[in-house]
Design a protein around this motif. Structure first.
Motif, mmCIF file in Angstrom:
data_model
loop_
_atom_site.group_PDB
_atom_site.id
_atom_site.type_symbol
_atom_site.label_atom_id
_atom_site.label_comp_id
_atom_site.label_asym_id
_atom_site.label_seq_id
_atom_site.Cartn_x
_atom_site.Cartn_y
_atom_site.Cartn_z
ATOM 1 N N GLY A 62 19.665 45.789 8.375
ATOM 2 C CA GLY A 62 21.024 45.956 9.011
ATOM 3 C C GLY A 62 21.611 47.934 9.025
ATOM 4 N N LEU A 63 20.472 48.457 9.337
ATOM 5 C CA LEU A 63 20.874 50.169 9.052
ATOM 6 C C LEU A 63 20.924 50.192 10.522
ATOM 7 C CD1 LEU A 63 19.537 52.005 6.480
ATOM 8 C CD2 LEU A 63 21.956 51.358 6.893
ATOM 9 N N ARG A 64 20.281 49.704 11.427
ATOM 10 C CA ARG A 64 19.667 50.327 12.710
ATOM 11 C C ARG A 64 21.355 49.910 13.928
ATOM 12 N NH1 ARG A 64 14.862 48.739 15.039
ATOM 13 N NH2 ARG A 64 15.862 49.986 16.330
ATOM 14 N N LYS A 65 21.001 50.961 14.787
ATOM 15 C CA LYS A 65 22.267 50.516 15.957
ATOM 16 C C LYS A 65 22.270 49.753 17.143
ATOM 17 C CE LYS A 65 23.559 55.670 15.567
ATOM 18 N NZ LYS A 65 24.067 56.888 15.825
ATOM 19 N N ALA A 66 23.370 48.969 17.298
ATOM 20 C CA ALA A 66 23.084 48.214 18.358
ATOM 21 C C ALA A 66 24.539 47.960 19.433
ATOM 22 C CB ALA A 66 22.413 46.417 17.459
#
Length: 130
Positions: A62-66
């Motif tokens: 869940g840590l990825r930026k989007a």
């Protein structure tokens, strides 16, 4: 989704999640590494582990930026995070309890607390403002 023959096809399920056709996708021991779905905004920890690497891989989904993603919600039903909080508690000689670790993190981010020289990193982490 599971590894058995009656499971939804993995690629189709991931695509449906990515496209917003699915709100939730549960997987068991399938996405510990190699999954790239930056839009994930909630991670539920439902299995015990003594491996910090496995825990971080699960958390890291869940840590990825989007675009449009403003936060990550992590629900750790098992409480694995508590065993990993012992490291910062020891490093900073904190009293037991999540609140002491949270205050130390806030102080680090405000540059009011220095890491010991042996654990300083050349990289600087800053929370996302977007």
């Amino acid at each position: 989704m599971h590894s058995g023959p009656t499971s939804s096809p993995r690629a189709a399920a991931i695509e449906a999640l990515r496209d917003g056709e699915l709100d939730v996708l549960f997987a068991v021991d399938m996405f510990n590494e190699g999954l790239d779905v930056p839009d994930i905004d909630t991670v539920m920890m439902l299995r015990p582990t003594e491996s910090a690497i496995v825990w971080l891989q699960q958390f890291g989904r869940g840590l990825r930026k989007a675009p449009g993603k403003t936060h990550l919600t992590v629900v750790d039903y098992i409480g694995n995070h508590r065993s990993f909080l012992l490291k910062p508690q020891t490093l900073f000689q904190l009293e037991p309890g999540d609140a002491h670790v949270a205050r130390a993190i806030d102080r680090l981010l405000a540059h009011e607390l220095e890491l010991p020289p042996a654990v300083r990193s050349p990289m600087t982490w800053r929370p996302s403002t977007s």
